[in-house]
Design an enzyme around this catalytic site. Structure first.
Site, PDB file in Angstrom:
ATOM      1  N   ASP A  26       0.283   0.627  16.278  1.00 45.67           N
ATOM      2  CA  ASP A  26       1.711   0.941  16.321  1.00 45.67           C
ATOM      3  C   ASP A  26       2.082   1.283  17.761  1.00 45.67           C
ATOM      4  O   ASP A  26       1.254   1.147  18.677  1.00 45.67           O
ATOM      5  CB  ASP A  26       2.060   2.088  15.351  1.00 45.67           C
ATOM      6  CG  ASP A  26       1.566   3.427  15.860  1.00 45.67           C
ATOM      7  OD1 ASP A  26       0.720   3.456  16.782  1.00 45.67           O
ATOM      8  OD2 ASP A  26       2.024   4.462  15.340  1.00 45.67           O
ATOM      9  N   GLU A  39       4.111   5.073   4.974  1.00 41.43           N
ATOM     10  CA  GLU A  39       4.076   4.194   6.143  1.00 41.43           C
ATOM     11  C   GLU A  39       5.402   3.468   6.352  1.00 41.43           C
ATOM     12  O   GLU A  39       5.863   3.306   7.469  1.00 41.43           O
ATOM     13  CB  GLU A  39       2.924   3.171   6.009  1.00 41.43           C
ATOM     14  CG  GLU A  39       1.544   3.783   6.163  1.00 41.43           C
ATOM     15  CD  GLU A  39       1.310   4.390   7.545  1.00 41.43           C
ATOM     16  OE1 GLU A  39       2.019   4.029   8.494  1.00 41.43           O
ATOM     17  OE2 GLU A  39       0.417   5.250   7.661  1.00 41.43           O
ATOM     18  N   TYR A  75       1.456  -4.234  10.936  1.00 44.57           N
ATOM     19  CA  TYR A  75       1.094  -2.823  11.057  1.00 44.57           C
ATOM     20  C   TYR A  75       0.841  -2.207   9.673  1.00 44.57           C
ATOM     21  O   TYR A  75      -0.201  -1.603   9.432  1.00 44.57           O
ATOM     22  CB  TYR A  75       2.181  -2.018  11.796  1.00 44.57           C
ATOM     23  CG  TYR A  75       1.943  -0.547  11.588  1.00 44.57           C
ATOM     24  CD1 TYR A  75       0.941   0.096  12.286  1.00 44.57           C
ATOM     25  CD2 TYR A  75       2.644   0.170  10.609  1.00 44.57           C
ATOM     26  CE1 TYR A  75       0.642   1.432  12.042  1.00 44.57           C
ATOM     27  CE2 TYR A  75       2.358   1.502  10.360  1.00 44.57           C
ATOM     28  CZ  TYR A  75       1.347   2.124  11.075  1.00 44.57           C
ATOM     29  OH  TYR A  75       1.055   3.431  10.818  1.00 44.57           O
TER      30      TYR A  75
END
Ligand code: SF4
Length: 292
Positions: free
Chosen positions: A136, A35, A118
């Site tokens: 996102d 991520e 996020y």
């Protein structure tokens, strides 16, 4: 207008890309690494580096034991290298304060170095299957179009989380799958410039229903050539390739087109803690100058 979660989840089951960090055996730590890398770098560039990192640093304590310089070298050309330093710091905190395990609680995740709104929710959702909104750029765009009938999402806003949470299916396992599917739709079909509506699984879309109204947002084209970012990248390349500290002249030769810009780039790298100066005036990657 809402989003047909069944249609979206079915589509995801049939068409989702086989990305390595989506496999069931992947740990929360490895998902966290993916991520962080994926935030500003495309999948195709992230994948080989992520595979290398998983093999090299399978748990946070393995990365924590590496030097900052090693991590910056391994980051290679993924760009925005401050992410690597923050992840290294995060690994240290996970190893020392969390038993070498990535927490599953969003608020605890938010307290870790380099973990923003996020990333915290992406880890809670994709690693631990929780029902949390994961927002996102791709998700914001799909929601703006399919739900609100706008061509683009505009600037991030605090209501984005609540907006997306309202769309989640009630069942926890469906919600996590829905979040992954929403991101996938934005990444592969409902793209920023050319949404391929003929491939879209959603039976209704507010933007299409409204006749595809044009965006009122003025796009700024992000150029890279000649920017301070490019200058910083060139200077870092020199230090990554060198076995040890280098003289100033080696950096001067790496960016000759604008000495003022080069000096600015160098200052900002020092300020960001990505590089350091040795006692005798040489330059080195963070942690490799013998200054600390
Ligand atoms: S119909 Fe087109 S614009 Fe609407 S969500 Fe699907 S791909 Fe995006």
């Amino acid at each position: 207008m809402s989003i047909d979660s069944d249609a979206l989840i079915d589509w995801y089951g049939e068409t989702a890309r086989d990305l390595p960090w989506r496999r069931p055996e992947v740990t929360a730590w490895q998902i966290l690494m993916s991520e962080i890398m994926l935030q500003q770098t495309p999948v195709v560039r992230v994948e080989p580096v992520w595979r290398e990192w998983v093999a090299r640093w399978p748990v946070p304590s393995a990365m924590a034991a590496a030097s900052q310089g090693e991590v910056l070298r391994a980051w290679g050309k993924l760009g925005y290298p401050r992410r690597a330093l923050r992840l290294h710091e995060c690994a240290r905190v996970l190893a020392t304060e969390h038993g070498d395990v990535v927490p599953d609680d969003v608020d605890v995740l938010l307290g870790l170095p380099g973990i923003g709104a996020y990333t915290a929710r992406a880890v809670a959702c994709f690693a631990y299957g929780q029902r949390v909104p994961v927002v996102d750029t791709n998700v914001r765009r799909v929601v703006a179009r399919a739900v609100h009938g706008r061509a683009e999402a505009g600037n991030p806003a605090t209501r984005d989380l609540a907006d997306t949470e309202a769309l989640l299916p009630a069942r926890v396992d469906r919600a996590a799958r829905f979040s992954a599917a929403l991101m996938e739709l934005g990444a592969t079909v409902c793209t920023a410039r050319n949404p391929d509506c003929s491939r879209c699984p959603l039976p209704t879309c507010a933007w299409v229903t409204a006749g595809r109204p044009a965006s009122d947002i003025v796009r700024r084209t992000q150029k890279y050539d000649g920017t301070d970012r490019q200058a910083r990248g060139r200077l870092l390349d020199v230090l990554r390739a060198a076995p040890g500290p280098v003289e100033r002249v080696a950096l001067d030769l790496a960016w000759t087109r604008d000495p003022g810009q080069r000096a600015r780039a160098l200052d900002s790298l020092l300020l960001d803690g990505l590089i350091e100066q040795t006692r005798d005036g040489l330059f080195a990657l963070a942690g490799e100058g013998g200054a600390s």
